[in-house]
Design an enzyme around this catalytic site. Structure first.
Site, PDB file in Angstrom:
ATOM      1  N   THR A   9       0.729  -1.205   0.033  1.00  0.00           N
ATOM      2  CA  THR A   9       0.104  -0.005  -0.211  1.00  0.00           C
ATOM      3  C   THR A   9       0.879   1.452   0.068  1.00  0.00           C
ATOM      4  O   THR A   9       0.429   2.539   0.246  1.00  0.00           O
ATOM      5  CB  THR A   9      -1.030  -0.213   1.305  1.00  0.00           C
ATOM      6  OG1 THR A   9       0.044  -0.145   2.191  1.00  0.00           O
ATOM      7  CG2 THR A   9      -1.938  -0.961   1.326  1.00  0.00           C
ATOM      8  N   SER A 230       4.356   6.235  10.637  1.00  0.00           N
ATOM      9  CA  SER A 230       3.507   5.586   9.428  1.00  0.00           C
ATOM     10  C   SER A 230       3.140   6.726   8.342  1.00  0.00           C
ATOM     11  O   SER A 230       3.652   7.849   8.606  1.00  0.00           O
ATOM     12  CB  SER A 230       2.192   5.222   9.962  1.00  0.00           C
ATOM     13  OG  SER A 230       1.365   6.485  10.215  1.00  0.00           O
ATOM     14  N   LYS A 231       2.721   6.248   7.319  1.00  0.00           N
ATOM     15  CA  LYS A 231       2.431   7.339   6.290  1.00  0.00           C
ATOM     16  C   LYS A 231       1.645   8.169   6.652  1.00  0.00           C
ATOM     17  O   LYS A 231       1.868   9.491   6.538  1.00  0.00           O
ATOM     18  CB  LYS A 231       1.899   6.397   5.065  1.00  0.00           C
ATOM     19  CG  LYS A 231       2.183   7.073   3.818  1.00  0.00           C
ATOM     20  CD  LYS A 231       1.784   6.018   2.437  1.00  0.00           C
ATOM     21  CE  LYS A 231       0.349   5.803   2.451  1.00  0.00           C
ATOM     22  NZ  LYS A 231       0.060   4.825   1.474  1.00  0.00           N
ATOM     23  N   GLN A 232       0.611   7.943   7.546  1.00  0.00           N
ATOM     24  CA  GLN A 232      -0.165   9.141   8.237  1.00  0.00           C
ATOM     25  C   GLN A 232       0.592  10.036   8.848  1.00  0.00           C
ATOM     26  O   GLN A 232       0.079  11.252   8.849  1.00  0.00           O
ATOM     27  CB  GLN A 232      -1.459   8.450   8.917  1.00  0.00           C
ATOM     28  CG  GLN A 232      -2.532   7.601   8.060  1.00  0.00           C
ATOM     29  CD  GLN A 232      -1.897   6.440   7.444  1.00  0.00           C
ATOM     30  OE1 GLN A 232      -0.864   5.729   8.043  1.00  0.00           O
ATOM     31  NE2 GLN A 232      -2.637   5.748   6.580  1.00  0.00           N
ATOM     32  N   GLY A 234       3.445  11.025   8.587  1.00  0.00           N
ATOM     33  CA  GLY A 234       4.567  11.859   7.785  1.00  0.00           C
ATOM     34  C   GLY A 234       5.794  11.158   7.699  1.00  0.00           C
ATOM     35  O   GLY A 234       6.885  11.437   7.338  1.00  0.00           O
TER      36      GLY A 234
END
Ligand code: GLU
Length: 296
Positions: A9, A230-232, A234
């Protein structure tokens, strides 16, 4: 036999690289095998090219895996067949509940994910169905290699859980458990955020009569604001070209200080030294590792 099982993902950030590295160390430390599995069973969340990029990153970090990469999307018929046999055996049932029905039934409780059994006795369905596994009075106890004794009451925490989704794709729990069995995984090393999932996995292994691997739940990596990387939040993708310096950072998170003569070395060299220097017990009982600790 350990595994790294990313969902394609997005790119690998430091948190993924750390999970992969610890699973790799766990196998190397015991002259075992390290396998890679791509968990590509959620097409809407997938990013084209992400799986190849993940593999390229593992290569750049010299995290060599044993044998071929397994793609869950190529094993769909097997997951569906097991779900079908659980249905036929009465251990699972069709569920056509909508999100809003579930929300309503849960309003009284605080556990948004708990399934109140609505479809257990529903004889027919006029819309698409998922398949749920029955959970009757079930307390799962297990000894986690890092986090100690765990106990989860699935009857009150989750209730009957989904093993096949309405789109006829397997749920993560089913695919992961079946693959861990199929590929003989003996040690599952992954983030502590999956502890509840592990209780479900052990439940499913028992229903299937399959052995349970040992579990080691790693503390999560957090940024300076205390948020999970995490991606969320940053977290940047790891730069394959900077593998030697990122490798030093990863070891620092694991509490291992790289000797000066190995700074800048290929990850391969660093790992063969670090696998001996690292003591997994240093993570025991810890739930988070912060960036600050490697500044010390
Ligand atoms: N695909 C899952 C993830 O990326 C793997 C979890 C597991 O190791 O079982 O979170």
């Amino acid at each position: 036999i350990t595994r790294f099982a990313p969902s394609p993902t997005g790119e690998i950030h430091l948190g993924h690289a750390y999970s992969a590295l610890t699973a790799y160390f766990e196998s190397q430390g015991k002259t075992g095998r390290f396998l890679v599995r791509i968990e590509d069973i959620d097409p809407p969340r997938e990013i084209p090219g992400a799986a190849d990029q993940i593999l390229a990153t593992l290569e750049a970090f010299d995290l060599e895996w044993d044998r071929t990469v397994h793609y869950q999307s190529r094993r769909l018929a097997g997951y569906a067949a097991v779900a079908q046999s659980l249905l036929e055996g009465g251990q699972a049932f069709h569920c056509s509940c909508t999100r809003s029905e579930l929300r309503k039934a849960n309003e009284a409780g605080e556990l948004g994910a708990w399934y109140p059994g609505l479809c257990r006795a529903r004889p027919t369905h006029d819309r698409a169905t998922a398949i749920r596994l029955r959970v009757d009075q079930c307390e799962v106890k297990f000894l986690d290699g890092l986090q100690g004794t765990q106990s989860q009451n699935l009857s009150t925490l989750t209730g009957d859980y989904v093993i096949m989704r309405k789109n006829d794709l397997p749920a993560y729990h089913l695919a992961t458990v079946l693959d861990d069995v199929e590929f003989g995984i003996t040690h599952v090393v992954r983030g502590i955020d999956l502890l509840l999932a592990t209780a479900l996995h052990i439940h499913l292994q028992r229903v299937l009569g399959a052995p349970s691997p040992e579990y080691l739940h790693l503390p999560i990596l957090v940024n300076r604001a205390g948020q999970k990387l995490s991606k969320q939040t940053g977290a940047a993708a790891v730069d394959d070209g900077a593998a030697p310096s990122i490798a030093v950072t990863l070891l620092a998170y694991l509490g291992v200080r790289t000797p000066r003569e190995l700074v800048g070395a290929r990850p391969r060299e660093l790992w063969s030294w670090a696998v001996e220097a690292w003591d997994p017990a240093s993570l025991a009982g810890r739930t988070r590792l912060s960036e600050d600790q490697f500044m010390n």
